[in-house]
Write a protein that holds these residues in place. Structure first.
Motif, PDB file in Angstrom:
ATOM      1  N   ALA A   1     -44.304   7.535  16.507  1.00 47.00           N
ATOM      2  CA  ALA A   1     -45.081   7.215  15.261  1.00 47.00           C
ATOM      3  C   ALA A   1     -46.391   7.011  15.582  1.00 47.00           C
ATOM      4  N   ILE A   2     -47.364   7.221  14.664  1.00 48.48           N
ATOM      5  CA  ILE A   2     -48.779   7.131  15.015  1.00 48.48           C
ATOM      6  C   ILE A   2     -49.166   6.034  13.779  1.00 48.48           C
ATOM      7  N   VAL A   3     -49.555   5.002  14.225  1.00 45.53           N
ATOM      8  CA  VAL A   3     -49.957   3.763  13.227  1.00 45.53           C
ATOM      9  C   VAL A   3     -51.563   3.792  13.337  1.00 45.53           C
ATOM     10  N   MET A   4     -52.292   4.377  12.461  1.00 38.32           N
ATOM     11  CA  MET A   4     -53.781   4.228  12.535  1.00 38.32           C
ATOM     12  C   MET A   4     -54.201   3.083  11.685  1.00 38.32           C
ATOM     13  N   HIS A   5     -55.432   2.563  12.194  1.00 39.93           N
ATOM     14  CA  HIS A   5     -56.250   1.615  11.251  1.00 39.93           C
ATOM     15  C   HIS A   5     -56.795   2.321  10.038  1.00 39.93           C
ATOM     16  N   TYR A   6     -57.022   3.758  10.204  1.00 38.98           N
ATOM     17  CA  TYR A   6     -57.494   4.604   8.996  1.00 38.98           C
ATOM     18  C   TYR A   6     -57.561   5.969   9.381  1.00 38.98           C
ATOM     19  N   GLY A   7     -57.215   6.719   8.449  1.00 41.66           N
ATOM     20  CA  GLY A   7     -56.833   8.039   8.799  1.00 41.66           C
ATOM     21  C   GLY A   7     -57.761   9.064   7.920  1.00 41.66           C
ATOM     22  N   GLY A   8     -58.881   8.596   7.039  1.00 42.84           N
ATOM     23  CA  GLY A   8     -59.734   9.344   6.482  1.00 42.84           C
ATOM     24  C   GLY A   8     -61.025   9.994   6.648  1.00 42.84           C
ATOM     25  N   ASP A   9     -61.039   9.893   8.071  1.00 52.86           N
ATOM     26  CA  ASP A   9     -62.263  10.296   8.589  1.00 52.86           C
ATOM     27  C   ASP A   9     -62.079  11.469   9.794  1.00 52.86           C
ATOM     28  N   ASP A  10     -63.143  12.277  10.242  1.00 57.73           N
ATOM     29  CA  ASP A  10     -62.973  13.263  11.178  1.00 57.73           C
ATOM     30  C   ASP A  10     -62.421  12.830  12.309  1.00 57.73           C
TER      31      ASP A  10
ATOM     32  N   ILE B   1     -46.205  -1.463  10.565  1.00 55.28           N
ATOM     33  CA  ILE B   1     -45.518  -1.457  11.696  1.00 55.28           C
ATOM     34  C   ILE B   1     -43.900  -1.806  11.505  1.00 55.28           C
ATOM     35  N   GLU B   2     -43.737  -2.620  10.664  1.00 49.72           N
ATOM     36  CA  GLU B   2     -42.292  -2.849  10.222  1.00 49.72           C
ATOM     37  C   GLU B   2     -41.394  -1.999   9.698  1.00 49.72           C
ATOM     38  N   THR B   3     -42.270  -1.153   8.862  1.00 45.06           N
ATOM     39  CA  THR B   3     -41.756   0.039   8.193  1.00 45.06           C
ATOM     40  C   THR B   3     -41.274   1.108   9.347  1.00 45.06           C
ATOM     41  N   VAL B   4     -42.200   1.282  10.280  1.00 46.23           N
ATOM     42  CA  VAL B   4     -42.082   2.337  11.355  1.00 46.23           C
ATOM     43  C   VAL B   4     -40.966   1.902  12.322  1.00 46.23           C
ATOM     44  N   LEU B   5     -40.784   0.562  12.488  1.00 49.69           N
ATOM     45  CA  LEU B   5     -39.546   0.047  13.421  1.00 49.69           C
ATOM     46  C   LEU B   5     -38.451   0.176  12.789  1.00 49.69           C
ATOM     47  N   ALA B   6     -38.169   0.301  11.671  1.00 49.99           N
ATOM     48  CA  ALA B   6     -36.906   0.601  10.976  1.00 49.99           C
ATOM     49  C   ALA B   6     -36.509   2.001  11.258  1.00 49.99           C
ATOM     50  N   GLN B   7     -37.492   2.831  11.679  1.00 45.68           N
ATOM     51  CA  GLN B   7     -36.931   4.240  12.039  1.00 45.68           C
ATOM     52  C   GLN B   7     -36.807   4.390  13.490  1.00 45.68           C
ATOM     53  N   LYS B   8     -36.964   3.219  14.149  1.00 41.75           N
ATOM     54  CA  LYS B   8     -36.622   3.525  15.495  1.00 41.75           C
ATOM     55  C   LYS B   8     -37.296   4.343  16.539  1.00 41.75           C
ATOM     56  N   PRO B   9     -38.456   4.498  16.461  1.00 40.07           N
ATOM     57  CA  PRO B   9     -39.358   5.150  17.429  1.00 40.07           C
ATOM     58  C   PRO B   9     -39.105   4.881  18.876  1.00 40.07           C
ATOM     59  N   ASP B  10     -39.237   5.751  19.806  1.00 39.58           N
ATOM     60  CA  ASP B  10     -39.575   5.172  21.339  1.00 39.58           C
ATOM     61  C   ASP B  10     -40.793   4.939  21.627  1.00 39.58           C
ATOM     62  N   VAL B  11     -41.844   5.510  20.822  1.00 36.84           N
ATOM     63  CA  VAL B  11     -43.225   5.253  21.213  1.00 36.84           C
ATOM     64  C   VAL B  11     -43.902   4.966  19.968  1.00 36.84           C
ATOM     65  N   ILE B  12     -44.866   4.053  20.001  1.00 36.65           N
ATOM     66  CA  ILE B  12     -45.809   4.009  18.916  1.00 36.65           C
ATOM     67  C   ILE B  12     -47.392   3.904  19.623  1.00 36.65           C
TER      68      ILE B  12
ATOM     69  N   ALA C   1     -42.382  -5.140  18.093  1.00 37.25           N
ATOM     70  CA  ALA C   1     -42.383  -3.488  18.647  1.00 37.25           C
ATOM     71  C   ALA C   1     -41.998  -3.599  20.109  1.00 37.25           C
ATOM     72  N   ALA C   2     -43.024  -4.409  20.917  1.00 38.45           N
ATOM     73  CA  ALA C   2     -42.580  -4.056  22.366  1.00 38.45           C
ATOM     74  C   ALA C   2     -41.483  -5.000  22.691  1.00 38.45           C
ATOM     75  N   GLU C   3     -40.955  -6.124  22.014  1.00 37.45           N
ATOM     76  CA  GLU C   3     -39.886  -6.903  22.550  1.00 37.45           C
ATOM     77  C   GLU C   3     -38.470  -6.067  21.904  1.00 37.45           C
ATOM     78  N   ALA C   4     -38.817  -4.959  21.070  1.00 37.11           N
ATOM     79  CA  ALA C   4     -37.667  -4.224  20.506  1.00 37.11           C
ATOM     80  C   ALA C   4     -37.507  -2.852  21.563  1.00 37.11           C
ATOM     81  N   GLY C   5     -38.463  -2.718  22.491  1.00 35.72           N
ATOM     82  CA  GLY C   5     -38.247  -1.793  23.453  1.00 35.72           C
ATOM     83  C   GLY C   5     -38.972  -0.517  23.171  1.00 35.72           C
ATOM     84  N   VAL C   6     -40.006  -0.579  22.239  1.00 35.05           N
ATOM     85  CA  VAL C   6     -40.988   0.398  21.986  1.00 35.05           C
ATOM     86  C   VAL C   6     -42.128   0.637  22.790  1.00 35.05           C
TER      87      VAL C   6
END
Length: 385
Positions: free
Chosen positions: A85-94, A131-142, A159-164
């Motif tokens: 999963a890619i968790v951005m602070h902001y995704g609207g710029d170049d 992050i909480e929403t993404v964790l429900a999808q069980k990613p291996d990496v964030i 997330a780290a404690e969940a093994g991500v």
């Protein structure tokens, strides 16, 4: 894509641009002193290939070129069928789009499925929810850039404690230990880019004049590095340049707040020759404020090669120079570090890419290096192509 040989060419192009500035060419500052500065040219050349920044906890930088996966390691990662999963602070710029593009491209090559890409719009609370929403999808990496090192720390800890496996861009949550809580952090040389922008502005101004500075008021590691570097370089190396006004902006309307700050600076200081902005979006606000004030002679320097900045540079506008990051290569490096994490391969704590000084003379080639693609049509048109 690697930057070794091109940097040599670009260093020469920067020097050429500064020479043109002295002669009133396209790289010159309309409000400048009319003389190029040999010391500025030398300082820019000395930046080539170097990283001046240290990591969030004082870590020494490791060059991105050293973060690689062998064919055997790549095969092992492909067999895992991992999810990211890619968790951005902001995704609207170049800058953000380039990192996301690089991550998605490299992850596909690595056989890693990207299951989510989020945009917090600079809101720490929204990022915690992401992050909480993404964790429900069980990613291996964030792979993520924290909006706030304190407010988001607990969410990343879960997330780290969940093994991500966590790979960070630019910033690290407070209290996190590399190798235990996260794999690594990747960044541009933000301090070096601040230094580069100072030398570029100083050269355009002929080493003298009054200027303003607009910085990021939030507690954000990399943007503070930029401001510290710019201010220290001007104060210590250019005694005839005086920062007579500086203003912090907290967002989220960075362009609007920068426009207000620039307008106030220009009203209070009729003889102001230049304004520095901490990245390209506030610089857009500075340009708007200058145009409203009828100050098209203002010299503007900044960081990040966004489309509006590239257009200004290509057309010989008010932006005379900037220090660019290499977000595409940062994204590739972050994906490789995710591979390190999945393989339990020891990773360097802090990986950085050197600063890239950009002027009107090298903006077209710089765009290709920064984004791994040809400049967009509006930039080519501004350059007369």
């Amino acid at each position: 894509m690697r930057h070794g040989k091109r940097l040599v060419v670009w260093a020469l192009l920067v020097a050429l641009s500064l020479t043109l500035a002295a002669c009133g060419g396209s790289g010159g500052g309309q409000g400048g002193g009319g003389e190029t500065l040999p010391e500025a040219q030398e300082a820019l050349a000395e930046l080539e290939g170097k990283v001046l920044s240290t990591g969030p906890n004082g870590e020494e930088p490791t060059p991105a070129d050293e973060v690689t996966l062998t064919d055997e390691e790549l095969g092992q990662v492909k067999e895992m069928g991992a999810k990211a999963a890619i968790v951005m602070h902001y995704g609207g710029d170049d800058w953000s789009r380039a990192q996301i593009n690089a991550l998605e491209t490299r992850f596909k090559e690595m056989g890693i499925e990207v299951i989510a890409t989020t945009d917090a719009d600079f809101d720490p609370g929204k990022q915690v929810s992401d992050i909480e929403t993404v964790l429900a999808q069980k990613p291996d990496v964030i792979v993520s850039i924290p909006t706030d090192p304190v407010a988001t720390a607990d969410a990343y800890k879960k997330a780290a404690e969940a093994g991500v496996k966590l790979v960070f861009m630019d910033n690290v949550p407070e209290g996190f230990e590399q190798g235990k809580d996260y794999t690594s952090v990747v960044s541009a040389d933000n301090y070096g880019n601040g230094v580069a922008s100072a030398h570029l502005m100083a050269s355009t101004l002929g080493g003298e004049g009054k200027i303003g500075a607009i910085y990021h008021a939030a507690d954000f590691f990399v943007t503070q590095q930029r401001y510290d570097a710019f201010k220290k370089t001007i104060e210590e190396e250019y005694p005839n340049i005086e920062i007579v006004a500086d203003q912090g902006i907290g967002g989220p309307d960075f362009a609007g707040q920068a426009e207000e700050a620039a307008s106030a600076m220009l009203t209070a200081n009729a003889d102001l020759k230049g304004i520095w902005a901490v990245w390209d979006v506030p610089a857009e606000g500075v340009l708007a404020g200058a145009r409203t004030a009828g100050r098209n002679d203002l010299t503007v320097a900044t960081m990040d090669l966004g489309t509006p900045m590239a257009i200004e540079l290509a057309s010989g506008g008010m932006v005379k120079g900037l220090g660019a990051q290499r977000p595409y290569e940062q994204g590739v490096t972050e994906a490789n570090l995710a591979g390190y994490a999945l393989l339990d391969k020891q990773a360097p704590p802090y990986v950085a890419l050197p600063a890239l000084p950009v002027t009107s003379e090298n903006v077209m080639d710089a765009w290709k290096e920064v984004y791994n693609q040809e400049p967009p049509e509006q930039v080519r048109e501004a350059a007369g192509e």
